[in-house]
Enzyme design. Structure first.
Site, PDB file in Angstrom:
ATOM      1  N   HIS A  50       5.641   5.194   1.418  1.00 12.26           N
ATOM      2  CA  HIS A  50       6.011   6.474   2.036  1.00 12.26           C
ATOM      3  C   HIS A  50       7.112   6.283   3.077  1.00 12.26           C
ATOM      4  O   HIS A  50       8.006   7.111   3.198  1.00 12.26           O
ATOM      5  CB  HIS A  50       4.785   7.117   2.701  1.00 12.26           C
ATOM      6  CG  HIS A  50       3.865   7.783   1.718  1.00 12.26           C
ATOM      7  ND1 HIS A  50       2.562   8.107   2.019  1.00 12.26           N
ATOM      8  CD2 HIS A  50       4.057   8.185   0.437  1.00 12.26           C
ATOM      9  CE1 HIS A  50       1.996   8.679   0.962  1.00 12.26           C
ATOM     10  NE2 HIS A  50       2.886   8.729  -0.002  1.00 12.26           N
TER      11      HIS A  50
ATOM     12  N   CYS B 139       0.844  -1.189   0.000  1.00  9.67           N
ATOM     13  CA  CYS B 139       0.000   0.000   0.000  1.00  9.67           C
ATOM     14  C   CYS B 139       0.884   1.246   0.000  1.00  9.67           C
ATOM     15  O   CYS B 139       2.078   1.187   0.269  1.00  9.67           O
ATOM     16  CB  CYS B 139      -0.914  -0.055   1.224  1.00  9.67           C
ATOM     17  SG  CYS B 139      -2.169   1.197   1.259  1.00  9.67           S
TER      18      CYS B 139
ATOM     19  N   SER C 177       1.243   3.829   1.960  1.00  7.43           N
ATOM     20  CA  SER C 177       1.948   4.246   3.187  1.00  7.43           C
ATOM     21  C   SER C 177       3.216   3.441   3.422  1.00  7.43           C
ATOM     22  O   SER C 177       4.172   3.956   3.996  1.00  7.43           O
ATOM     23  CB  SER C 177       1.047   4.098   4.413  1.00  7.43           C
ATOM     24  OG  SER C 177      -0.060   4.903   4.280  1.00  7.43           O
TER      25      SER C 177
ATOM     26  N   CYS D 225      -6.904  -2.403   4.018  1.00  7.33           N
ATOM     27  CA  CYS D 225      -6.616  -0.957   3.927  1.00  7.33           C
ATOM     28  C   CYS D 225      -7.226  -0.310   2.688  1.00  7.33           C
ATOM     29  O   CYS D 225      -8.303   0.262   2.749  1.00  7.33           O
ATOM     30  CB  CYS D 225      -5.131  -0.641   3.984  1.00  7.33           C
ATOM     31  SG  CYS D 225      -4.827   1.134   4.019  1.00  7.33           S
TER      32      CYS D 225
ATOM     33  N   HIS E 286       0.612  -3.511   5.908  1.00  7.42           N
ATOM     34  CA  HIS E 286      -0.566  -3.303   6.766  1.00  7.42           C
ATOM     35  C   HIS E 286      -1.846  -3.693   6.020  1.00  7.42           C
ATOM     36  O   HIS E 286      -2.935  -3.305   6.421  1.00  7.42           O
ATOM     37  CB  HIS E 286      -0.626  -1.843   7.222  1.00  7.42           C
ATOM     38  CG  HIS E 286      -0.762  -0.867   6.095  1.00  7.42           C
ATOM     39  ND1 HIS E 286       0.309  -0.482   5.324  1.00  7.42           N
ATOM     40  CD2 HIS E 286      -1.833  -0.235   5.593  1.00  7.42           C
ATOM     41  CE1 HIS E 286      -0.109   0.348   4.393  1.00  7.42           C
ATOM     42  NE2 HIS E 286      -1.425   0.510   4.528  1.00  7.42           N
TER      43      HIS E 286
END
Ligand code: COD
Ligand code: ZN
Ligand code: ZN
Length: 376
Positions: free
Chosen positions: A52, A47, A49, A176, A69
């Site tokens: 990131h 994902c 994030s 998510c 996650h």
């Protein structure tokens, strides 16, 4: 299980620091303590994030850490005091816990929980430690889940038991990206049949907003992105038209106002860019438009607008994890998927073995993938 109560040695993708490839290492995973659950991860999405953190954009993250996650797996063992979940159950780890007791959990309108990991932000689970070690060094946890590992330990308030027949390599996205986008249309905006929607940003989350708008019966769904390569998939999933703001040399809200009889009923910002948030807000109808912010802007960024813009009847809202109360709703979303209420399969553009995780990140960075699912 034979491993119950014992330390498990297994493979994990350890992130030793930003801008370094993830390293597949042997780690030790301690048994679950009181109110904790140890899970064998079967599949996990990559994902935004996670990316990131890898690129150093989330500066509060501590290393080494196990990212991931958006996973699904099977319970290996449970700690003491855990009720309703047992070894062998299929589960999805949750980035937003649901303690069921705090002010937010008790409010039907909220899906936040006071016991959330965004507030803690210290790379640990609820008892302020983690169950991971690698080469004798403690390894941090990400968002209470850490799914880039064969085994993880999560708090019992952060795990949803799902249907025994759920395909884990698909429903992992419910952990998510899919739920975040889909729920922002269904729960937060409460999109009405016949309405007009604009979705700014056509990544995995924006496409899931489109799926939500379509399920809710919107009659026009306008996809907006500066990357026209995203348009074909957006149309396949329900966008009725797609436009690129770069094709116009006047304010984009004027373009949308012309197209939609003075503005859209619902505008979604699914990028995390404050200028786009302002543009989405002014693209919503002055008397009855609603704007939903899904993207998270960089930490110092500020949105700025004339408050008059709201006074005539616009609504501005934010949405995290799509407004779903995690433990209550994730099992239902899995059933809705199995009953074909929506189809998230088209979000999965790539499937890779766990050891190819760095390739998966590359695909996301290049804009080539929507979601890569890794199987463990
Ligand atoms: N105008 C229009 N489109 C743009 C612009 C712009 N100025 N800038 C970028 N885009 C497009 C890109 O071309 C891309 O297609 C899309 O926007 C963004 O897609 P992705 O693939 O980067 O992102 P998603 O869909 O996977 O995730 C979007 C989020 C907004 C959820 C994400 O970036 C974010 O803010 N994450 C943190 C928030 C969060 O909920 N975190 C919890 C776990 S993820
Ligand atoms: Zn995510
Ligand atoms: Zn709570």
């Amino acid at each position: 299980m034979a491993t119950s109560g014992k330390i498990i040695k297994c493979k994990a993708a350890v992130c030793w620091g930003p801008n370094k490839p993830l390293s597949i290492e042997e780690i030790e995973v301690a048994p679950p303590k009181d109110h904790e659950v140890r899970i064998k991860i079967v599949a996990t999405g990559i994902c935004r994030s996670d990316e990131h953190v890898l690129s150093g954009a989330l500066d509060y993250v501590k290393f080494p850490i196990i990212l991931g996650h958006e996973g699904a797996g099977i319970v290996e063992s449970v700690g003491s005091s855990v009720t309703g979940i047992k070894a062998g159950d299929k589960v999805i780890p949750l980035i937003v816990p649901q303690c069921g007791k705090c002010r937010c959990c008790l409010n039907p309108e909220s899906n936040l929980c006071y016991k959330n990991y965004f507030g803690k932000c210290d790379g640990t689970i609820m008892d302020n430690s983690t169950r991971f070690t690698c080469k004798g060094i403690g390894v941090y946890n990400f968002l209470g889940t850490s799914t880039f590992t064969e085994y993880t330990v999560v708090d019992d308030i952060s795990v949803a038991k799902i249907h025994d027949d759920a395909p884990l390599d698909k429903v992992c996205l419910i952990g998510c990206g899919f739920s975040t986008g889909y729920g922002s249309a269904i729960n937060t905006a409460k999109v009405k049949p016949g309405s007009t929607c604009a979705v700014f940003g056509l990544g995995g989350v924006g496409l899931s907003v489109i799926i939500g708008c379509k399920v809710a019966g919107a009659s026009r769904i306008i996809g907006v992105d500066i990357n026209t390569n995203k348009f074909a998939k957006a149309k396949e999933l329900g966008a009725t038209e797609c436009i690129n703001p770069k094709d116009y040399d006047r304010p984009f809200n004027e373009v949308l106002a012309e197209m939609t009889d003075d503005g859209v009923d619902y505008a979604f910002e699914v990028i995390g860019n404050t200028e786009v948030m302002e543009s989405a807000l002014s693209s919503s109808h002055f008397g009855c438009g609603t704007t939903i912010i899904v993207g998270v802007a960089p930490s110092n960024a500020k949105m700025s607008f004339d408050p008059l813009i709201l006074l005539t009847g616009r609504t501005l809202k934010g949405s995290s994890f799509g407004g779903w109360k995690s433990r209550d709703h994730v099992p239902k979303l899995v059933c809705d998927y199995m009953n074909k209420k929506f189809n998230l399969d088209k979000l999965i553009t790539h499937k890779l073995g766990f050891e190819k995780i760095n390739e998966g990140f590359q695909l996301l960075c290049n804009g080539e993938s929507i979601r890569t699912v890794l199987t463990l």
